[in-house]
Design an enzyme around this catalytic site. Structure first.
Site, PDB file in Angstrom:
ATOM      1  N   CYS A  11       0.931  -1.189   0.060  1.00  0.00           N
ATOM      2  CA  CYS A  11       0.023   0.162   0.140  1.00  0.00           C
ATOM      3  C   CYS A  11       0.790   1.332   0.145  1.00  0.00           C
ATOM      4  O   CYS A  11       1.316   1.582   1.136  1.00  0.00           O
ATOM      5  CB  CYS A  11      -1.177  -0.052   1.115  1.00  0.00           C
ATOM      6  SG  CYS A  11      -1.908   1.561   1.361  1.00  0.00           S
ATOM      7  N   CYS A  43      -0.341   3.965   2.210  1.00  0.00           N
ATOM      8  CA  CYS A  43      -0.094   3.857   3.410  1.00  0.00           C
ATOM      9  C   CYS A  43       1.142   4.327   3.858  1.00  0.00           C
ATOM     10  O   CYS A  43       1.433   4.886   4.976  1.00  0.00           O
ATOM     11  CB  CYS A  43      -0.357   2.770   4.042  1.00  0.00           C
ATOM     12  SG  CYS A  43      -1.938   1.906   3.404  1.00  0.00           S
ATOM     13  N   ASP A  44       2.198   3.673   3.135  1.00  0.00           N
ATOM     14  CA  ASP A  44       3.504   3.737   3.527  1.00  0.00           C
ATOM     15  C   ASP A  44       4.610   4.778   2.843  1.00  0.00           C
ATOM     16  O   ASP A  44       5.805   4.769   3.147  1.00  0.00           O
ATOM     17  CB  ASP A  44       4.155   2.211   3.599  1.00  0.00           C
ATOM     18  CG  ASP A  44       3.314   1.381   4.315  1.00  0.00           C
ATOM     19  OD1 ASP A  44       2.772   1.744   5.427  1.00  0.00           O
ATOM     20  OD2 ASP A  44       2.978   0.137   4.060  1.00  0.00           O
TER      21      ASP A  44
END
Ligand code: NAP
Length: 315
Positions: free
Chosen positions: A136, A139-140
């Site tokens: 992701c 997300c990261d």
């Protein structure tokens, strides 16, 4: 083992589809029971900002949004159970379900079990998951400022993630197993035009390794195999993002409900009806194409209305 508990509607899954189905079913006085499953709140709980869900002009954090979905479902009387449904028997109505050691029956079932990101099987993969390896970018990506990272895959997700990652990373390399992309032309062009993105074709990842930094594992090496020549090269990427599609969470329905060759549940056109009367499917478990929170919520609403009409027709 406890006595069987009966519900008019059981919803399996707790992403946007499941909770929206719950809001509608609860407001129709159907007292739905919702099983949250192994990842309460679903895939959005592992994302950061959600900026494309209408009604949140400033964006909202994924986990916070799912808390709001849950609260709204509960406000109208949804019972949320933090267990995973592990077995269903759809051979007769009421249907039978098992979650842990408890047994339940339901007049209708709404399946909203979602999908999970696909990963490559690699030795050490799990050791570096969250410490360099991710599925992701949204997300990261933030953690990879000025670093060299790679994205595996050739579809729209891979192009989207690669382009997104250039906001943070120094360089992003897309590694694809063929010499042509599956992604739509516009997404391809966006990636091709980006000076920070380059490509390694006809290749796959065969290994990852790293070192210990500040007491944690940290990815530092990615081994790439050229599938045409067999040659293996080592690259010093500190981030590796998988964007090779998703697997629908439908294994417990295998052999019970019609699904396509990839395991996505088949619903009738303009409906959430499956081939089993009284069983409805919504969200990513039946949608490999749009896969958005808002489309999942829309089909969750459809499933609750379909279940309500089905119950009325049985009375
Ligand atoms: P996808 O279209 O199925 O693409 C998956 C990619 O991963 C393909 O390039 C595939 O290679 C590769 N792949 C699959 N298994 C692999 C393996 N074992 N090893 C190496 N590579 C592997 O999945 P997606 O990109 O997640 O997109 C899913 C759907 O969402 C699509 O319909 C897409 O259009 C849509 N989507 C749209 C947008 C947008 O428009 N903004 C953004 C994201 C996704 P091959 O090409 O060789 O099969």
């Amino acid at each position: 083992m406890s006595e069987k508990k009966h519900s008019k509607v059981i919803i399996i899954g707790s992403g946007p589809a499941g909770f929206t189905a719950a809001v509608y079913a609860a407001r129709a006085n159907l007292n739905p029971v919702l099983f949250e499953g192994p990842q309460p709140g679903g895939q959005l709980t592992i994302t950061t900002d959600v900026e494309n869900y209408p009604g949140f002009p400033e964006g909202i954090l994924g986990p916070e949004m799912m808390d709001k979905f849950r609260k709204q479902a509960q406000r109208f009387g949804t019972e949320c159970i933090f267990k995973e449904v592990t077995k269903v028997d759809l051979s007769e109505r009421p249907f039978n379900l098992e979650a842990d050691d408890d047994k339940y029956t339901a007049d209708t079932i709404i399946i909203a079990t979602g999908a999970t990101a696909r990963l490559l099987e690699l030795q050490n993969r799990d050791k570096y998951m969250g410490y360099g390896i991710s599925a992701c970018a949204t997300c990261d990506g933030f953690f990879f400022k000025e670093q060299e990272v790679a994205v595996v895959g050739g579809g729209d997700s891979a192009m989207e993630e690669a382009t997104f990652l250039t906001k943070f990373a120094k360089k992003v390399t897309v590694i694809h197993r063929r010499d042509e992309l599956r992604a739509s032309k516009i997404m391809q062009e966006r990636a091709f035009k980006n000076p920070k993105v380059d490509f390694i074709w006809d290749s796959t990842i065969v290994g990852v390794d790293g070192e210990k930094k500040n007491g944690h594992p940290a990815l530092t090496k990615v081994m790439i195999k050229n599938l045409k020549t067999g040659e293996i090269t080592e690259k010093p990427y500190t981030g590796l993002f998988f964007a090779i599609g998703h697997i629908p969470n439908t294994s417990i329905f295998k052999g019970l409900i019609d699904m396509d060759e990839n395991g996505y549940l088949i619903t009738q056109p303009k409906s959430t009806k499956t081939n089993i009367a009284g069983v409805f499917a919504c969200g990513d478990a039946q949608d490999s194409y749009y896969r958005q929170a808002v489309t999942a919520a829309g089909t969750g609403c459809m499933a609750a209305i379909d279940a309500e009409r089905f119950l009325e027709s049985q009375e």
